[in-house]
Design a protein around this motif. Structure first.
Motif, PDB file in Angstrom:
ATOM      1  N   GLN A   1       0.947  -1.224  -0.051  1.00  0.00           N
ATOM      2  CA  GLN A   1      -0.038   0.107  -0.049  1.00  0.00           C
ATOM      3  C   GLN A   1       0.938   1.294  -0.024  1.00  0.00           C
ATOM      4  O   GLN A   1       2.183   1.216   0.395  1.00  0.00           O
ATOM      5  CB  GLN A   1      -1.145   0.015   1.230  1.00  0.00           C
TER       6      GLN A   1
ATOM      7  N   SER B   1       0.582   7.682  -4.138  1.00  0.00           N
ATOM      8  CA  SER B   1       1.804   7.165  -4.277  1.00  0.00           C
ATOM      9  C   SER B   1       2.809   8.095  -4.814  1.00  0.00           C
ATOM     10  O   SER B   1       2.265   8.838  -5.997  1.00  0.00           O
ATOM     11  CB  SER B   1       1.698   5.843  -5.218  1.00  0.00           C
TER      12      SER B   1
ATOM     13  N   LEU C   1      -0.397   0.561  -3.525  1.00  0.00           N
ATOM     14  CA  LEU C   1      -1.917  -0.046  -3.889  1.00  0.00           C
ATOM     15  C   LEU C   1      -2.865   0.834  -3.076  1.00  0.00           C
ATOM     16  O   LEU C   1      -2.690   1.135  -2.129  1.00  0.00           O
ATOM     17  CB  LEU C   1      -2.006  -1.440  -3.309  1.00  0.00           C
ATOM     18  N   GLU C   2      -3.848   1.416  -3.800  1.00  0.00           N
ATOM     19  CA  GLU C   2      -4.694   2.330  -3.565  1.00  0.00           C
ATOM     20  C   GLU C   2      -5.985   2.197  -4.362  1.00  0.00           C
ATOM     21  O   GLU C   2      -5.887   1.997  -5.689  1.00  0.00           O
ATOM     22  CB  GLU C   2      -4.364   3.644  -3.245  1.00  0.00           C
TER      23      GLU C   2
END
Length: 142
Positions: free
Chosen positions: A57, A89, A118-119
């Motif tokens: 993440q 990110s 990761l989002e």
């Protein structure tokens, strides 16, 4: 025919145990560095390098991990990969970082592959992830 090996790890928030969870051997940083510099992939593979995928993440420390490893082999603090705290990110492209040996100047036999965090709604999607695992994504892919 290509065979892929994948190891998946998950960090679970368990209570911190009392004392160390394992006995760490008394090994110097120089010994560890030398062992990594001598590492070679298994004979018979068509690739000369092993790719290590850093995935997690936003804010997990993927780019910071690369910077730390690179710093150990450079004997100074480096910040080749953008890192830091942000809502989204900071890594916007897929990067394959080579670590160079200070002794020889040649890249080691592994590469650290850094991805977007990761989002939900943005970042790495499942199609791109499968392409990364199959080795079809090139360095710098957005």
């Amino acid at each position: 025919y290509t065979t892929h090996y994948i190891e998946v790890y998950q960090v679970i928030n368990n209570p911190v145990p009392e004392g160390p969870w394992r006995k760490i051997p008394d090994v110097s940083i120089q010994t560890l560095r030398t062992d990594l510099e001598k590492y070679c992939p298994v004979e018979g593979l068509e690739d000369q390098f092993v790719n290590i995928l850093l995935i997690g993440q936003v804010g997990a420390g993927k780019s910071s991990f690369f910077n730390s490893v690179n710093s150990v082999f450079r004997d100074r603090v480096t910040s080749k990969a953008r890192s830091g705290g942000a809502e989204h990110s900071l890594t916007t492209t897929f990067r394959m970082y080579k670590i160079k040996s200070k002794e020889t100047g040649y890249p080691l036999k592994f590469r650290l592959c850094d991805t977007r965090g990761l989002e939900e709604g943005q970042g790495l999607d499942i199609v791109d992830l499968v392409s990364v695992l199959d080795g079809h994504i090139t360095d710098g892919y957005e």
